[in-house]
Design a protein around this motif. Structure first.
Motif, PDB file in Angstrom:
ATOM      1  N   ILE A 263       0.771  -1.229  -0.001  1.00 31.81           N
ATOM      2  CA  ILE A 263       0.086   0.143   0.145  1.00 31.81           C
ATOM      3  C   ILE A 263       0.834   1.294  -0.051  1.00 31.81           C
ATOM      4  O   ILE A 263       0.540   2.268  -0.587  1.00 31.81           O
ATOM      5  CB  ILE A 263      -0.892   0.004   1.346  1.00 31.81           C
ATOM      6  N   ALA A 264       1.739   1.135   0.599  1.00 32.95           N
ATOM      7  CA  ALA A 264       2.789   2.165   0.689  1.00 32.95           C
ATOM      8  C   ALA A 264       2.384   3.520   1.072  1.00 32.95           C
ATOM      9  O   ALA A 264       2.690   4.383   0.176  1.00 32.95           O
ATOM     10  CB  ALA A 264       3.508   2.309  -0.895  1.00 32.95           C
ATOM     11  N   GLU A 282      11.768  11.755   4.246  1.00 30.99           N
ATOM     12  CA  GLU A 282      11.527  13.048   3.117  1.00 30.99           C
ATOM     13  C   GLU A 282      12.770  13.297   2.529  1.00 30.99           C
ATOM     14  O   GLU A 282      13.936  13.148   3.273  1.00 30.99           O
ATOM     15  CB  GLU A 282      11.002  14.049   4.075  1.00 30.99           C
ATOM     16  N   TYR A 283      12.680  14.177   1.426  1.00 31.14           N
ATOM     17  CA  TYR A 283      13.644  14.593   0.775  1.00 31.14           C
ATOM     18  C   TYR A 283      14.616  15.518   1.651  1.00 31.14           C
ATOM     19  O   TYR A 283      15.802  15.790   1.389  1.00 31.14           O
ATOM     20  CB  TYR A 283      13.153  15.300  -0.266  1.00 31.14           C
ATOM     21  N   ARG A 284      13.843  16.159   2.671  1.00 36.78           N
ATOM     22  CA  ARG A 284      14.618  17.023   3.504  1.00 36.78           C
ATOM     23  C   ARG A 284      15.842  16.544   4.129  1.00 36.78           C
ATOM     24  O   ARG A 284      16.774  17.027   4.463  1.00 36.78           O
ATOM     25  CB  ARG A 284      13.617  17.598   4.525  1.00 36.78           C
ATOM     26  N   GLU A 299      11.391   7.565  -5.351  1.00 38.47           N
ATOM     27  CA  GLU A 299      10.540   7.002  -4.466  1.00 38.47           C
ATOM     28  C   GLU A 299      10.472   5.647  -4.640  1.00 38.47           C
ATOM     29  O   GLU A 299      10.145   5.242  -5.610  1.00 38.47           O
ATOM     30  CB  GLU A 299       9.137   7.584  -4.394  1.00 38.47           C
ATOM     31  N   PRO A 302       6.358   0.337  -4.273  1.00 39.96           N
ATOM     32  CA  PRO A 302       5.532  -0.487  -3.315  1.00 39.96           C
ATOM     33  C   PRO A 302       6.164  -2.115  -3.593  1.00 39.96           C
ATOM     34  O   PRO A 302       6.321  -2.557  -4.457  1.00 39.96           O
ATOM     35  CB  PRO A 302       4.023  -0.247  -3.398  1.00 39.96           C
TER      36      PRO A 302
ATOM     37  N   HIS B  39       8.062  21.757   3.778  1.00 37.20           N
ATOM     38  CA  HIS B  39       6.417  21.639   3.439  1.00 37.20           C
ATOM     39  C   HIS B  39       5.863  22.622   3.147  1.00 37.20           C
ATOM     40  O   HIS B  39       6.146  23.956   3.567  1.00 37.20           O
ATOM     41  CB  HIS B  39       6.152  20.775   4.637  1.00 37.20           C
ATOM     42  N   SER B  56      13.135  21.443  -5.051  1.00 39.25           N
ATOM     43  CA  SER B  56      12.185  20.333  -4.589  1.00 39.25           C
ATOM     44  C   SER B  56      11.697  20.751  -3.394  1.00 39.25           C
ATOM     45  O   SER B  56      12.351  21.243  -2.547  1.00 39.25           O
ATOM     46  CB  SER B  56      13.116  18.951  -4.433  1.00 39.25           C
ATOM     47  N   TYR B  59       6.044  18.036   1.841  1.00 37.91           N
ATOM     48  CA  TYR B  59       4.547  17.827   1.535  1.00 37.91           C
ATOM     49  C   TYR B  59       3.727  18.873   1.340  1.00 37.91           C
ATOM     50  O   TYR B  59       4.279  20.132   1.416  1.00 37.91           O
ATOM     51  CB  TYR B  59       3.906  17.657   2.971  1.00 37.91           C
ATOM     52  N   SER B  96       5.071  12.726  -5.434  1.00 41.99           N
ATOM     53  CA  SER B  96       5.011  11.557  -4.557  1.00 41.99           C
ATOM     54  C   SER B  96       3.348  11.193  -4.451  1.00 41.99           C
ATOM     55  O   SER B  96       2.900  11.904  -5.310  1.00 41.99           O
ATOM     56  CB  SER B  96       5.622  11.955  -3.026  1.00 41.99           C
ATOM     57  N   GLN B  97       3.181  10.618  -3.427  1.00 42.11           N
ATOM     58  CA  GLN B  97       1.783  10.222  -3.503  1.00 42.11           C
ATOM     59  C   GLN B  97       0.608  11.316  -3.439  1.00 42.11           C
ATOM     60  O   GLN B  97       1.139  12.057  -2.804  1.00 42.11           O
ATOM     61  CB  GLN B  97       1.399   9.009  -2.364  1.00 42.11           C
ATOM     62  N   SER B 115       3.742   9.067  -8.065  1.00 40.85           N
ATOM     63  CA  SER B 115       3.473   7.792  -7.323  1.00 40.85           C
ATOM     64  C   SER B 115       2.085   7.494  -7.033  1.00 40.85           C
ATOM     65  O   SER B 115       1.051   7.760  -7.725  1.00 40.85           O
ATOM     66  CB  SER B 115       4.468   7.601  -6.119  1.00 40.85           C
ATOM     67  N   SER B 116       1.904   6.785  -6.016  1.00 30.73           N
ATOM     68  CA  SER B 116       0.539   6.122  -5.870  1.00 30.73           C
ATOM     69  C   SER B 116      -0.535   7.252  -5.603  1.00 30.73           C
ATOM     70  O   SER B 116      -0.454   8.537  -5.227  1.00 30.73           O
ATOM     71  CB  SER B 116       0.538   5.397  -4.438  1.00 30.73           C
ATOM     72  N   ARG B 117      -1.688   6.919  -5.553  1.00 27.21           N
ATOM     73  CA  ARG B 117      -3.014   7.690  -5.435  1.00 27.21           C
ATOM     74  C   ARG B 117      -2.945   9.015  -5.868  1.00 27.21           C
ATOM     75  O   ARG B 117      -3.669  10.125  -5.462  1.00 27.21           O
ATOM     76  CB  ARG B 117      -3.131   7.764  -3.761  1.00 27.21           C
ATOM     77  N   HIS B 135      -0.230   3.162  -8.001  1.00 32.13           N
ATOM     78  CA  HIS B 135      -1.328   2.278  -7.817  1.00 32.13           C
ATOM     79  C   HIS B 135      -2.534   3.346  -7.377  1.00 32.13           C
ATOM     80  O   HIS B 135      -2.297   4.176  -6.729  1.00 32.13           O
ATOM     81  CB  HIS B 135      -1.305   1.142  -6.787  1.00 32.13           C
TER      82      HIS B 135
END
Lengths: 310, 229
Positions: A263-264, A282-284, A299, A302, B39, B56, B59, B96-97, B115-117, B135
């Motif tokens: 599910i990742a 995180e990238y940080r 990244e 999964p 973030h 980059s 969140y 990212s997700q 990536s996901s979602r 996914h």
């Protein structure tokens, strides 16, 4: 030192993970400094406690035992007493609440038994030719400072900042967990089938120090590798047997692995150059690494095993 | 053309300055340097300004955007352009997700992979991904378009409502109630428009397949009355 409550066994919702695997020997003297910087960026993901494993200081024929005692008196006369019983020299290096005992590799099982019997107040954090493990309650930068992480050298290392959401904030509840020689694991997430798996592993002779789900994952991988599987193969098997949320970062004597559940949800970023592989929640965590601007950053997928070995 | 250095200025100060941009302001181009994975960079902007983020982010970058045209010269962490209302967000690297989650309008372009979602619960946003997506993309997507020039991961469009999904490469698996549908002229026109807006010129609309809801899951069917309990 085991956590008592069954609920207390749950893993962590948040937490920060950092990891560094050096390819270029020229960077090995800087491992501690780099890992310490990375750990510091993850304080707000896990301000309760922190821990790290560093692989280094190998001496042919010798092994190390990292022990912890909250009472400094626990270390008084420890090395001499152990040496007397073993009839062989034991060198001790103290760092705050931890001490590393270095002795002939073939005496490790005996030394471990003596420690358990004569020094029950000591916690054995890790054993191996290269691994040293340090973990304590406190703000991660403060914990790293107490053990002088930035001065440590080595080939690879893994760190963890913990935000305990359901279990007590204790030294033994902090990561990494080590359940086999030169092995360690850190975890962001929670496992749902750890009680069954723990029973199963106990039946097969594994010993547990806590009721923590992460320790079960560590013991599971140790058991797989004991049966001859490589780190990569053991992680692959874990996808079938470990149920729950997880991003794992795993260290072995010569290897470094990453695995996310299918599910990742738990975050993960990898970076790789010719000189190192780095992991951050995180990238940080990666921004201060050398040549990060030109590194391959991605990244991890999964349910996909990533591992590097030297 | 203000330049904000996040190595020196705090995040709250940056976002406050962006929120304070009034209608008809002359400060129409903003540069943000040294984001270093921070973030919530450029969240809640509500003005027709152009913002370039040089690096980059972490969140929730560019969340809740209204009207602004935001470009990220790097990759973004989870939840980029979440709940966008209008305007555009362009990510030159990867996302990212849950990029574009719950977006109600505007255009999100991801030049790398997502990536996901991606586009989970999208409600009118248009999302164009140059690379691949992970996914559970467009899970419960209600409206808007998701255009993927590469491949899609497992469970594409699971429980999708009326969001329209276009994938040029392979789809690892379709989610519950998501099916392939014919690509008609109006869909080709939508693809042409969105690819054009995303600046993608080497991909033809006819190379895509369309996916959407079979409408068996979200419509009440009297035959299934027992199952609704």
């Amino acid at each position: 030192m085991a956590e008592q409550s069954a609920i207390g066994a749950m893993g962590e919702i948040m937490c920060g993970i950092v990891g560094l695997f050096i390819k270029d020997k020229g960077l090995e003297p800087h491992l501690g400094q780099m890992l310490s910087d990375m750990l510091g960026t993850m304080c707000d993901r896990g301000p309760d406690s922190a821990g790290f494993a560093v692989y280094g200081g190998f001496e042919d024929g010798f092994s190390k035992i990292t022990v912890q005692s909250s009472d400094p008196a626990g270390f008084v006369g420890l090395a001499d007493g152990l040496a007397d019983k073993l009839g062989a020299p034991v060198r001790m290096t103290r760092k705050d609440t931890h001490a590393v005992l270095r002795l002939a590799a073939n005496l490790i099982p005996e030394a471990r038994a003596i420690l358990r019997l004569d020094h029950p107040h000591l916690c054995i954090m890790g054993i191996g030719d290269k691994i040293e493990i340090y973990k304590e309650v406190g703000y991660p930068t403060e914990v790293a400072g107490r053990f002088a992480l930035s001065a440590m050298t080595g080939s690879h290392g893994i760190g963890h900042t913990r935000m305990a959401t359901e279990s007590a904030v204790t030294t033994m509840g902090a990561h990494p967990f080590s359940t086999g020689a030169d092995q360690c694991l850190v975890h962001n997430g929670s496992l749902s089938n750890h009680n069954n798996l723990r029973r199963e592993l106990k039946r097969r002779g594994m010993q547990f120090e806590t009721e923590n789900d992460t320790e079960v994952a560590a013991a599971y991988l140790s058991q797989q590798m004991e049966q001859g599987l490589s780190l990569g193969e053991a992680l692959g098997r874990g996808l079938e047997d470990l149920d729950g949320f997880y991003t794992f970062v795993v260290g072995t004597r010569n290897g470094f692995g990453v695995l996310r559940d299918p599910i990742a949800c738990k975050p993960a970023v990898l970076a790789e150059t010719d000189r190192y592989v780095a992991f951050g929640s995180e990238y940080r965590a990666l921004v201060n690494l050398p040549e990060i601007e030109t590194a391959k950053v991605w990244e991890p997928e999964p349910a996909t095993v990533y591992f590097w070995e030297r | 053309m203000p330049t904000i250095d996040l190595a020196e200025s705090g995040l709250r100060s940056l976002n406050k300055q962006l929120h304070d941009v009034g209608e008809g302001s002359n400060e129409t181009h903003w540069d943000i340097i040294n984001p270093r994975g921070a973030h919530a960079v450029a969240v809640g902007v509500n003005a027709a300004i152009a913002i370039t983020i040089h690096g980059s982010t972490g969140y929730y970058c560019a969340g809740m955007n209204r009207e602004a045209r935001i470009v990220v010269q790097g990759s973004v962490g989870p939840g980029a352009a979440e709940n966008m209302m209008s305007g555009s967000v362009t990510v030159m690297g990867d996302a990212s997700q849950y990029a574009g989650a719950t977006g109600q309008g505007g255009l999100l372009v991801i030049q790398g992979n997502a990536s996901s979602r991606c586009g989970i619960s999208m409600k009118g946003i248009d999302i164009v991904v140059r690379g691949n997506i992970g996914h559970m993309a467009a899970f419960m997507g209600q409206a808007g378009h998701l255009v993927v020039c590469g491949d899609a991961g497992d469970a594409l469009g699971d429980s999708v409502y009326e969001a329209k999904l276009f994938v040029r490469g392979s789809v690892k698996s379709l989610g519950a109630d998501c099916i392939e549908k014919p690509l008609r002229a109006e869909h080709l026109a939508v693809l042409e428009k969105l690819l054009g807006q995303a600046g993608i010129t080497d991909v033809k609309p006819s190379e895509f397949k369309r996916y959407g809801s079979a409408r068996k899951l979200y419509n009440f069917s009297v035959d299934h009355a027992d199952a609704y309990g």
